[in-house]
Design an enzyme around this catalytic site. Structure first.
Site, PDB file in Angstrom:
ATOM      1  N   GLU A 169      44.043  38.266  30.269  1.00  0.00           N
ATOM      2  CA  GLU A 169      44.121  38.385  31.715  1.00  0.00           C
ATOM      3  C   GLU A 169      45.561  38.603  32.138  1.00  0.00           C
ATOM      4  O   GLU A 169      46.509  38.214  31.442  1.00  0.00           O
ATOM      5  CB  GLU A 169      43.567  37.136  32.397  1.00  0.00           C
ATOM      6  CG  GLU A 169      44.279  35.841  32.032  1.00  0.00           C
ATOM      7  CD  GLU A 169      43.675  34.632  32.708  1.00  0.00           C
ATOM      8  OE1 GLU A 169      43.022  33.839  32.008  1.00  0.00           O
ATOM      9  OE2 GLU A 169      43.865  34.491  33.930  1.00  0.00           O
ATOM     10  N   GLU A 197      40.965  32.546  41.671  1.00  0.00           N
ATOM     11  CA  GLU A 197      40.506  31.271  41.143  1.00  0.00           C
ATOM     12  C   GLU A 197      41.382  30.161  41.702  1.00  0.00           C
ATOM     13  O   GLU A 197      42.593  30.360  41.910  1.00  0.00           O
ATOM     14  CB  GLU A 197      40.591  31.282  39.616  1.00  0.00           C
ATOM     15  CG  GLU A 197      40.236  29.966  38.938  1.00  0.00           C
ATOM     16  CD  GLU A 197      40.533  29.997  37.457  1.00  0.00           C
ATOM     17  OE1 GLU A 197      40.435  28.932  36.816  1.00  0.00           O
ATOM     18  OE2 GLU A 197      40.876  31.071  36.929  1.00  0.00           O
TER      19      GLU A 197
END
Length: 343
Positions: free
Chosen positions: A224, A319
């Site tokens: 990521e 997130e």
């Protein structure tokens, strides 16, 4: 919004976000308000780890936010601590780059996007043949729950539809979109830069592009790229602390703060970065590009049993770590802290 490349079993995926859950921001990490006492033996362990992580520098730069940026030889960067990379030969350029034809959702917003720089640039630059690496300090290590946990991110934090409940349970929340069910060789996301409020010291708020594979359900693999705000607390496995990402670009210090930041409800103050991750079929590595032309580095395919071939899911979103109980959330924000229609 997927454009096919090659045959029907391969896909290149592009998404653009300008709303609610998207932000990119890395903050100066301090624990001036912590009163930490450690034993002599533990102090020796910390010192040994610092010596391993902080390589000899040809030059050191003090950023205005108090970070120290060490200019380290490209041949001596921390990822080469990884046993699989001991004899790795650095690849300075990929054999293949996807065309930069990302679809824009808003010409008005994109036309007003401003360039984003890192704060340490105000104090200097690294000489040729070196990389800017944010110096790891004792307080960074002491924030981890243990020496073994420092620089690692738990699987339950992974925000992917590959994981049970999408990684959004057990103190974590996410808002994202994804595509899966095919073989994918890259993804790209344009993400707004925000400064979200983070209420608790153990919480964080982030935005990223995720590339993952669940070909082996017992060993899910994920890479990521994005940016995080974590109330001055270092969490997870990020930057060059993850022994595996090989950096080749000398103007980006992973983990160092970026500027300027977007302002809510101000169309003249919207800032974004673009992250592209793609598979280079020539040497098999997963490369990461910042902006339109800044190729930062790559994850060698030798690190991944499953991702060495292709990804099975690409995801974009945000997130937050949440310390609330009984289903309640704290005031920690995602992105601008407002819903998409109001951003």
């Amino acid at each position: 919004m997927a454009d096919k490349l090659g045959n029907e079993n391969t896909s290149w995926v592009e998404k653009v976000f300008f709303f609610f859950f998207l932000f990119l921001f890395s903050v100066r990490m301090i624990i001036a308000d912590q009163d930490t006492v450690i034993g002599h033996s533990h102090k020796l362990e910390v010192d040994r780890l610092l010596k391993k992580l902080n390589k000899p520098a040809a030059k050191s730069i003090k950023s205005p936010d108090e970070d120290i940026i060490d200019c380290v030889s490209i041949l001596n960067q921390p990822p080469f601590n990884h046993p699989k990379l001991k004899n790795h030969k650095i690849k300075m350029r990929p054999n293949f780059q996807p065309q930069d034809n990302i679809l824009e959702v808003s010409n008005e917003i994109s036309s007003k996007s401003k360039p984003i720089v890192q704060l340490w640039h105000q104090s200097g630059s690294c000489p040729e043949g070196t990389l800017p690496i944010r110096r790891t300090r004792e307080e960074d290590i002491l924030r981890a729950s243990s020496m073994q946990q420092f620089g690692k991110k738990n699987l339950k934090n992974v925000v992917l539809p590959l994981t049970p409940n999408g990684g959004g349970q057990g103190g974590y929340g996410c808002a994202s979109v994804f595509i899966k069910g095919n073989k994918y060789y890259g993804g790209k996301g344009a993400m707004n830069v925000w400064n979200p409020n983070v209420e608790q010291s153990q919480e964080y708020s982030l935005s990223a592009t995720w590339v993952g594979s669940d070909a082996d359900r017992e060993n899910i693999e994920v890479i990521e790229a994005g940016w995080q705000s974590d109330s001055s607390k270092n969490t997870g496995c990020y930057d060059l602390l993850c022994s595996g990402f090989v950096q080749v670009y000398s103007a980006v210090a992973l983990g160092s703060s970026i500027m300027p930041l977007s302002l809510y409800n101000d169309t003249n103050s919207q800032y974004q970065i673009t992250i592209t991750i793609w598979k280079d079929k020539g040497n098999g590595g997963w490369w990461m590009r910042y902006g339109t032309d800044q190729i930062v580095g790559y994850w060698p395919s030798s690190l991944f049993p499953s991702l060495s071939d292709s990804a099975t899911v690409i995801e974009w979103g945000g997130e937050v770590g949440n310390s609330g109980t009984n289903g309640q959330h704290t005031t920690t924000q995602m992105g601008s802290g407002h819903f998409a229609g109001k951003s």
